[in-house]
Motif scaffolding. Structure first.
Motif, PDB file in Angstrom:
ATOM      1  N   UNK A  70     -40.793 -12.762  31.972  1.00  0.00           N
ATOM      2  CA  UNK A  70     -42.169 -11.024  31.600  1.00  0.00           C
ATOM      3  C   UNK A  70     -42.692 -11.841  30.490  1.00  0.00           C
ATOM      4  N   UNK A  71     -44.011 -10.976  31.365  1.00  0.00           N
ATOM      5  CA  UNK A  71     -45.400 -11.492  30.656  1.00  0.00           C
ATOM      6  C   UNK A  71     -46.511 -10.267  31.039  1.00  0.00           C
ATOM      7  N   UNK A  72     -47.402 -10.294  30.141  1.00  0.00           N
ATOM      8  CA  UNK A  72     -48.175  -9.075  30.034  1.00  0.00           C
ATOM      9  C   UNK A  72     -49.288  -9.982  30.804  1.00  0.00           C
ATOM     10  N   UNK A  73     -50.287  -8.322  31.610  1.00  0.00           N
ATOM     11  CA  UNK A  73     -50.911  -9.725  32.552  1.00  0.00           C
ATOM     12  C   UNK A  73     -52.510  -8.335  32.292  1.00  0.00           C
ATOM     13  N   UNK A  74     -53.605  -8.504  31.840  1.00  0.00           N
ATOM     14  CA  UNK A  74     -54.337  -8.068  31.921  1.00  0.00           C
ATOM     15  C   UNK A  74     -55.647  -8.143  32.660  1.00  0.00           C
ATOM     16  N   UNK A  75     -56.437  -8.044  33.924  1.00  0.00           N
ATOM     17  CA  UNK A  75     -57.682  -8.382  34.647  1.00  0.00           C
ATOM     18  C   UNK A  75     -58.652  -7.847  33.840  1.00  0.00           C
ATOM     19  N   UNK A  76     -59.797  -8.949  34.569  1.00  0.00           N
ATOM     20  CA  UNK A  76     -60.536  -8.739  33.495  1.00  0.00           C
ATOM     21  C   UNK A  76     -61.745  -9.680  34.699  1.00  0.00           C
ATOM     22  N   UNK A 134     -41.516  -3.682  22.126  1.00  0.00           N
ATOM     23  CA  UNK A 134     -42.395  -2.609  21.737  1.00  0.00           C
ATOM     24  C   UNK A 134     -43.296  -2.697  22.916  1.00  0.00           C
ATOM     25  N   UNK A 135     -43.212  -1.189  23.542  1.00  0.00           N
ATOM     26  CA  UNK A 135     -44.549  -1.132  24.652  1.00  0.00           C
ATOM     27  C   UNK A 135     -45.616  -0.340  24.369  1.00  0.00           C
ATOM     28  N   UNK A 136     -46.237  -0.607  24.158  1.00  0.00           N
ATOM     29  CA  UNK A 136     -47.547  -0.428  23.591  1.00  0.00           C
ATOM     30  C   UNK A 136     -49.162   0.059  24.576  1.00  0.00           C
ATOM     31  N   UNK A 137     -49.595   1.242  24.586  1.00  0.00           N
ATOM     32  CA  UNK A 137     -50.517   1.720  24.855  1.00  0.00           C
ATOM     33  C   UNK A 137     -51.817   1.250  24.147  1.00  0.00           C
ATOM     34  N   UNK A 138     -52.320   0.531  25.113  1.00  0.00           N
ATOM     35  CA  UNK A 138     -53.961  -0.097  24.208  1.00  0.00           C
ATOM     36  C   UNK A 138     -55.045   1.006  25.268  1.00  0.00           C
ATOM     37  N   UNK A 139     -56.302   0.265  24.608  1.00  0.00           N
ATOM     38  CA  UNK A 139     -57.713   0.627  26.011  1.00  0.00           C
ATOM     39  C   UNK A 139     -57.402   1.394  26.828  1.00  0.00           C
ATOM     40  N   UNK A 140     -57.986   1.940  27.887  1.00  0.00           N
ATOM     41  CA  UNK A 140     -57.687   2.459  29.018  1.00  0.00           C
ATOM     42  C   UNK A 140     -56.418   2.369  29.881  1.00  0.00           C
ATOM     43  N   UNK A 141     -55.156   2.739  28.988  1.00  0.00           N
ATOM     44  CA  UNK A 141     -54.127   2.922  29.049  1.00  0.00           C
ATOM     45  C   UNK A 141     -53.258   1.714  29.678  1.00  0.00           C
ATOM     46  N   UNK A 142     -54.013   0.666  29.345  1.00  0.00           N
ATOM     47  CA  UNK A 142     -52.607  -0.258  29.310  1.00  0.00           C
ATOM     48  C   UNK A 142     -51.848  -0.742  28.298  1.00  0.00           C
ATOM     49  N   UNK A 143     -50.342  -1.051  29.354  1.00  0.00           N
ATOM     50  CA  UNK A 143     -49.677  -1.531  28.598  1.00  0.00           C
ATOM     51  C   UNK A 143     -49.064  -2.836  28.013  1.00  0.00           C
ATOM     52  N   UNK A 144     -48.846  -3.316  26.670  1.00  0.00           N
ATOM     53  CA  UNK A 144     -48.186  -4.772  26.135  1.00  0.00           C
ATOM     54  C   UNK A 144     -47.158  -4.749  25.769  1.00  0.00           C
ATOM     55  N   UNK A 145     -46.800  -5.503  25.934  1.00  0.00           N
ATOM     56  CA  UNK A 145     -45.554  -5.761  25.286  1.00  0.00           C
ATOM     57  C   UNK A 145     -45.128  -6.948  23.996  1.00  0.00           C
ATOM     58  N   UNK A 146     -44.963  -6.336  23.284  1.00  0.00           N
ATOM     59  CA  UNK A 146     -44.414  -7.656  21.892  1.00  0.00           C
ATOM     60  C   UNK A 146     -42.978  -7.816  21.993  1.00  0.00           C
ATOM     61  N   UNK A 147     -42.439  -8.252  21.855  1.00  0.00           N
ATOM     62  CA  UNK A 147     -41.662  -8.195  21.083  1.00  0.00           C
ATOM     63  C   UNK A 147     -40.864  -8.904  19.965  1.00  0.00           C
ATOM     64  N   UNK A 148     -39.864  -9.046  19.200  1.00  0.00           N
ATOM     65  CA  UNK A 148     -39.445  -9.288  17.909  1.00  0.00           C
ATOM     66  C   UNK A 148     -38.009  -9.923  17.171  1.00  0.00           C
ATOM     67  N   UNK A 149     -37.858 -10.651  16.734  1.00  0.00           N
ATOM     68  CA  UNK A 149     -36.379 -10.443  16.365  1.00  0.00           C
ATOM     69  C   UNK A 149     -36.055 -10.185  15.648  1.00  0.00           C
ATOM     70  N   UNK A 150     -34.632  -9.375  16.478  1.00  0.00           N
ATOM     71  CA  UNK A 150     -34.133  -7.722  15.161  1.00  0.00           C
ATOM     72  C   UNK A 150     -33.289  -9.040  14.168  1.00  0.00           C
ATOM     73  N   UNK A 151     -34.169  -9.301  12.897  1.00  0.00           N
ATOM     74  CA  UNK A 151     -33.648  -9.923  12.077  1.00  0.00           C
ATOM     75  C   UNK A 151     -33.282  -8.552  10.785  1.00  0.00           C
TER      76      UNK A 151
END
Length: 380
Positions: A255-261, A335-352
């Motif tokens: 799984x990966x987040x990709x942002x073009x620029x 967590x699917x987080x919407x940032x600038x320009x509507x881009x979705x970034x995923x952040x993964x955390x351990x459920x401890x």
């Protein structure tokens, strides 16, 4: 004082220029009419390797394997095994065996007779066949099932029978064509480790064809990622995952987040990416072939992205967003987080912590951050 313990040697013959590969593909192309299935491929596979050909359906991985086995001939280029050119050498004359996805067991024969079948048609003296079959039964932990027919044992056991039969003639090379595809997820995972254990014990070179990334990353010493008849990258699983050489490999593996620029090269092997109007530039490790001002893509794995309620002050890469969705995976939450320009970034955390005590929920405003070396800026 106890004597120092010498660390175990790392298996990496491909890094030793004095090591001669068992298998070489040199400029191999395979055409079927106007269609090019394999396009000018160079590959080296070493003795005792567990080597994976990984890619989507139609990428050419099975055609590569069939050429190794002798079922197809290259249109151009050469294939050598043990230094011998394989041109014109039929499958039965090669020190190669193949294990098919269907296992191709004889339903009317017992497990014992399935394993012995090839040996009875070989040059092995008849009085040695029984001991060799027993050895294969022990290796694959099938002794108690020797007299059963294939329909009387489980799918995982049938897979081991096929493996024992393929290894019985002690080939230099064993080819495995999607060998675990018929197994359920839990059994497939268990069998992956069994395969690795058997490969290590027999020291046979294994080449596995699979479209399952997790399978390739689990079993292989090296992985060749393929697309459209070409080998895109060959490397160890950790390097494939952490240091993909292209956007295609980064996107295909895990799984990966990709942002073009647009990229700008910086000192110390870093690069920056300008990606959205008004958004702070992203700092990351520079990938190969980056050109100042050219189109580029930032790639970062979700587990390397931190999520917090307050803006962190100790990182260059910080973006603000809102939680759009949450995927609960038991041990992990994504967590699917919407940032600038509507881009979705995923952040993964351990459920401890238990679910009721977790910090974030839908529509919460959060900050995402990562270190300068957590991701890569890749060309294209």
């Amino acid at each position: 004082m106890k004597p120092a313990v010498k660390p175990a040697a790392v298996f990496a013959p491909w890094e030793d220029e004095n090591e001669t590969p068992l298998i070489r593909f040199d400029g191999v192309t395979k055409r079927f009419g106007d269609f090019t299935a394999i396009d000018n491929v160079d590959l080296s596979i070493h003795r005792k390797e567990f080597y994976a050909l990984l890619g989507p359906s139609g990428c050419g991985k099975t055609t590569l394997m069939r050429m190794l086995a002798g079922f197809e001939a290259p249109s151009e280029g050469t294939i050598t095994i043990g230094g011998q050119d394989m041109k014109g050498i039929p499958p039965n004359r090669r020190e190669v065996n193949m294990m098919f996805q269907s296992y191709a067991l004889f339903p009317h024969l017992s497990v014992w007779d399935n394993i012995a079948f090839g040996l009875r048609r070989s040059d092995m003296p008849k009085d040695q066949i029984g001991e060799r079959v027993k050895e294969m039964l022990r290796l694959t932990r099938l002794e108690q099932f020797a007299r059963r027919k294939p329909h009387q044992i489980s799918g995982g056991q049938r897979q081991r029978v096929a493996l024992a039969r393929a290894l019985a003639k002690a080939p230099k090379l064993l080819l495995l064509d999607e060998p675990l595809g018929a197994l359920d997820a839990k059994l497939r995972q268990d069998t992956q480790f069994e395969l690795m254990d058997i490969q290590e014990k027999t020291e046979t070179t294994f080449v596995i064809v699979t479209h399952d990334q997790e399978e390739a990353m689990t079993v292989a010493s090296r992985v060749a990622v393929m697309d459209n008849g070409k080998v895109i990258q060959v490397d160890t699983p950790p390097r494939i995952y952490e240091n993909p050489k292209s956007v295609y490999v980064a996107d295909f593996i895990g799984d990966v987040n990709l942002i073009e620029g647009r990229a700008t090269l910086k000192d110390a092997g870093l690069a920056s990416l300008t990606w959205a109007e008004g958004a702070p530039e992203i700092i990351a490790t520079a990938g190969e072939g980056l050109v100042n001002g050219a189109k580029a893509t930032f790639a970062v794995r979700p587990e390397k992205v931190a999520i917090s309620a307050e803006r962190p002050d100790d990182r260059n890469n910080v973006v603000h967003g809102r939680i759009h969705d949450i995927a609960y995976l038991g041990n992990l939450s994504t967590y699917h987080v919407e940032i600038a320009g509507g881009q979705i970034i995923k952040a993964q955390t351990a459920n401890n912590r238990r679910l009721s005590r977790r910090s974030f929920t839908w529509e919460d405003e959060v900050w995402l951050s990562w270190t300068d070396t957590a991701g890569l800026v890749l060309a294209g």
